[in-house]
Design a protein around this motif. Structure first.
Motif, PDB file in Angstrom:
ATOM      1  N   GLY A  49       0.806  -1.211   0.000  1.00 40.01           N
ATOM      2  CA  GLY A  49       0.000   0.000   0.000  1.00 40.01           C
ATOM      3  C   GLY A  49       0.839   1.260   0.000  1.00 40.01           C
ATOM      4  O   GLY A  49       0.420   2.298  -0.520  1.00 40.01           O
ATOM      5  N   ALA A  50       2.058   1.156   0.563  1.00 39.74           N
ATOM      6  CA  ALA A  50       2.973   2.301   0.586  1.00 39.74           C
ATOM      7  C   ALA A  50       3.884   2.324  -0.634  1.00 39.74           C
ATOM      8  O   ALA A  50       4.778   3.170  -0.725  1.00 39.74           O
ATOM      9  N   GLY A  51       3.665   1.378  -1.554  1.00 39.17           N
ATOM     10  CA  GLY A  51       4.480   1.322  -2.763  1.00 39.17           C
ATOM     11  C   GLY A  51       5.859   0.745  -2.541  1.00 39.17           C
ATOM     12  O   GLY A  51       6.767   0.961  -3.347  1.00 39.17           O
ATOM     13  N   GLU A  52       6.034   0.014  -1.433  1.00 37.88           N
ATOM     14  CA  GLU A  52       7.344  -0.549  -1.100  1.00 37.88           C
ATOM     15  C   GLU A  52       7.358  -2.064  -1.340  1.00 37.88           C
ATOM     16  O   GLU A  52       6.358  -2.744  -1.119  1.00 37.88           O
ATOM     17  N   ASN A  53       8.515  -2.550  -1.779  1.00 39.72           N
ATOM     18  CA  ASN A  53       8.667  -3.985  -1.980  1.00 39.72           C
ATOM     19  C   ASN A  53       8.635  -4.695  -0.634  1.00 39.72           C
ATOM     20  O   ASN A  53       8.954  -4.103   0.401  1.00 39.72           O
ATOM     21  N   PHE A  54       8.247  -5.971  -0.653  1.00 41.94           N
ATOM     22  CA  PHE A  54       8.122  -6.688   0.627  1.00 41.94           C
ATOM     23  C   PHE A  54       8.861  -8.031   0.592  1.00 41.94           C
ATOM     24  O   PHE A  54       8.325  -9.073   0.927  1.00 41.94           O
ATOM     25  N   VAL A  55      10.128  -7.959   0.211  1.00 46.20           N
ATOM     26  CA  VAL A  55      10.942  -9.160   0.036  1.00 46.20           C
ATOM     27  C   VAL A  55      11.016  -9.990   1.307  1.00 46.20           C
ATOM     28  O   VAL A  55      10.760 -11.199   1.314  1.00 46.20           O
ATOM     29  N   GLU A  56      11.391  -9.352   2.422  1.00 45.44           N
ATOM     30  CA  GLU A  56      11.581 -10.098   3.657  1.00 45.44           C
ATOM     31  C   GLU A  56      10.262 -10.639   4.197  1.00 45.44           C
ATOM     32  O   GLU A  56      10.204 -11.759   4.718  1.00 45.44           O
ATOM     33  N   ALA A  57       9.210  -9.859   4.084  1.00 46.47           N
ATOM     34  CA  ALA A  57       7.901 -10.335   4.548  1.00 46.47           C
ATOM     35  C   ALA A  57       7.433 -11.509   3.711  1.00 46.47           C
ATOM     36  O   ALA A  57       6.798 -12.446   4.229  1.00 46.47           O
ATOM     37  N   ASP A  58       7.750 -11.497   2.423  1.00 45.15           N
ATOM     38  CA  ASP A  58       7.406 -12.603   1.526  1.00 45.15           C
ATOM     39  C   ASP A  58       8.116 -13.876   1.984  1.00 45.15           C
ATOM     40  O   ASP A  58       7.506 -14.954   2.113  1.00 45.15           O
ATOM     41  N   ALA A  59       9.422 -13.761   2.234  1.00 40.27           N
ATOM     42  CA  ALA A  59      10.191 -14.926   2.693  1.00 40.27           C
ATOM     43  C   ALA A  59       9.649 -15.440   4.026  1.00 40.27           C
ATOM     44  O   ALA A  59       9.519 -16.650   4.232  1.00 40.27           O
ATOM     45  N   GLN A  60       9.332 -14.520   4.901  1.00 42.67           N
ATOM     46  CA  GLN A  60       8.804 -14.890   6.214  1.00 42.67           C
ATOM     47  C   GLN A  60       7.470 -15.617   6.081  1.00 42.67           C
ATOM     48  O   GLN A  60       7.203 -16.609   6.779  1.00 42.67           O
ATOM     49  N   PHE A  61       6.628 -15.164   5.180  1.00 40.84           N
ATOM     50  CA  PHE A  61       5.325 -15.791   4.944  1.00 40.84           C
ATOM     51  C   PHE A  61       5.491 -17.254   4.555  1.00 40.84           C
ATOM     52  O   PHE A  61       4.853 -18.147   5.126  1.00 40.84           O
ATOM     53  N   HIS A  62       6.350 -17.511   3.585  1.00 46.80           N
ATOM     54  CA  HIS A  62       6.536 -18.884   3.111  1.00 46.80           C
ATOM     55  C   HIS A  62       7.203 -19.759   4.178  1.00 46.80           C
ATOM     56  O   HIS A  62       6.870 -20.936   4.303  1.00 46.80           O
ATOM     57  N   ARG A  63       8.112 -19.174   4.929  1.00 46.47           N
ATOM     58  CA  ARG A  63       8.761 -19.939   6.002  1.00 46.47           C
ATOM     59  C   ARG A  63       7.747 -20.326   7.074  1.00 46.47           C
ATOM     60  O   ARG A  63       7.717 -21.465   7.548  1.00 46.47           O
ATOM     61  N   ARG A  64       6.900 -19.381   7.426  1.00 47.40           N
ATOM     62  CA  ARG A  64       5.911 -19.643   8.485  1.00 47.40           C
ATOM     63  C   ARG A  64       4.855 -20.658   8.055  1.00 47.40           C
ATOM     64  O   ARG A  64       4.323 -21.387   8.892  1.00 47.40           O
ATOM     65  N   LEU A  65       4.572 -20.717   6.751  1.00 43.13           N
ATOM     66  CA  LEU A  65       3.597 -21.689   6.269  1.00 43.13           C
ATOM     67  C   LEU A  65       4.007 -23.118   6.607  1.00 43.13           C
ATOM     68  O   LEU A  65       3.157 -23.968   6.895  1.00 43.13           O
TER      69      LEU A  65
END
Length: 237
Positions: free
Chosen positions: A143-159
Motif C-alpha cells: 500500500g505504501a508502494g514498497e517492496n516486501f521481500v523479507e515479509a514474503d520470505a517470512q510468509f513462506h517460512r511460516r507456512l
C-alpha cells in the motif's frame, strides 16, 4: 579432456569421498575437530599437496571448515554452496533458453504445493496468526508502494514451520534465495503490481485458514505463474 587430467580429477574425488567416510567412521559431528593434515595424509596414504587440494574442495562444499591457526573442523550445516551453484545455473540459463531457471521455479513450486496439506494438518491458531501477520505486513508495504521481500520470505517460512523439519525449511530457504536472485536478475519489482502480489498471499492464507487443502495447493501453484511468465518473456527471441 586429456586422460591424465581426467584421472587426476577422479583420484581427487575419490580422496574427498575417503575424507568424508573417515568423518562418518569416527562419528564426528558438526563442530568436532578433524585430524591434522599430517595425520590425515598418513591415514589416507596421500601427499600433503594432494590432500590440501581435496580439503579446499570440501571446504567449498560446506563439508569442513578450515580455521587458520586453529585447525580443521566438521562444518555446521551450510547451504551456501548449494544456493550459489543453483543461482549460477539459473542465471546462466537466462542468457540462453531459461530451461534451468524454469526448472528451479518448478522445484520450489512442487515442494510448497506438495507439502502444504501436511503443514495444514499441524497448523495451530498461533501458526495461523503468525502467517497472517506476514500477510498484513506485505499489504501495508504494498500500500505504501514498497517492496516486501523479507515479509514474503517470512510468509513462506511460516507456512511450513508446523512441520518442524529444519532441513526442509533450510531447503525451502535455498530455493527461495535462488528464486529471489532470479527475480532481481529479471528486473525485480519493476512493472509488478505490488497490491496484486500481496493479494495472492492473502488468498493463500485464506485457503489455509479455512482448511481447504486443494484450494491452498492451487493458489500456491498459481503464485509461481507470474515468475514463470517473466522468465519465458526474458528468453524469448
Amino acid at each position: 579432456m586429456p586422460q591424465a587430467r581426467f584421472s587426476a580429477q577422479a583420484r581427487l574425488r575419490a580422496l574427498q569421498t575417503d575424507i568424508m567416510d573417515l568423518i562418518l567412521a569416527r562419528e564426528l559431528e558438526a563442530g568436532d575437530p578433524l585430524p591434522t593434515e599430517h595425520e590425515l595424509a598418513a591415514v589416507l596414504g596421500v601427499g600433503r599437496n594432494t590432500l590440501r587440494e581435496s580439503l579446499k574442495v570440501l571446504q567449498a562444499l560446506g563439508v569442513i571448515e578450515i580455521r587458520h591457526g586453529f585447525g580443521m573442523f566438521v562444518a555446521p550445516r551450510n547451504f551456501d554452496a548449494l544456493t550459489d551453484g543453483l543461482t549460477f545455473r539459473g542465471r546462466l540459463s537466462l542468457r540462453h533458453h531459461g530451461q534451468e531457471a524454469l526448472q528451479l521455479v518448478g522445484v520450489r513450486q512442487a515442494l510448497e504445493a506438495g507439502l502444504i496439506a501436511g503443514a495444514m494438518d499441524l497448523m495451530t491458531p498461533e501458526h495461523l496468526m503468525a502467517v497472517e501477520e506476514s500477510v498484513i505486513r506485505m499489504e501495508a508495504l504494498a500500500g505504501a508502494g514498497e517492496n516486501f521481500v523479507e515479509a514474503d520470505a517470512q510468509f513462506h517460512r511460516r507456512l511450513f514451520e508446523p512441520l518442524n523439519n529444519e532441513l526442509l525449511v533450510s531447503l525451502l530457504d535455498v530455493f527461495w534465495q535462488v528464486y529471489r536472485r532470479l527475480y532481481v536478475e529479471l528486473g525485480g519489482a519493476a512493472g509488478i503490481d505490488l497490491l496484486a502480489a500481496a493479494g495472492l498471499h492473502r488468498g493463500i492464507y485464506d485457503a489455509v485458514s479455512t482448511g481447504d487443502k486443494v484450494l491452498a495447493a492451487h493458489r500456491l501453484n498459481s503464485h509461481f505463474d507470474a515468475m514463470r511468465l517473466r522468465i519465458s518473456q526474458a528468453v524469448s527471441p
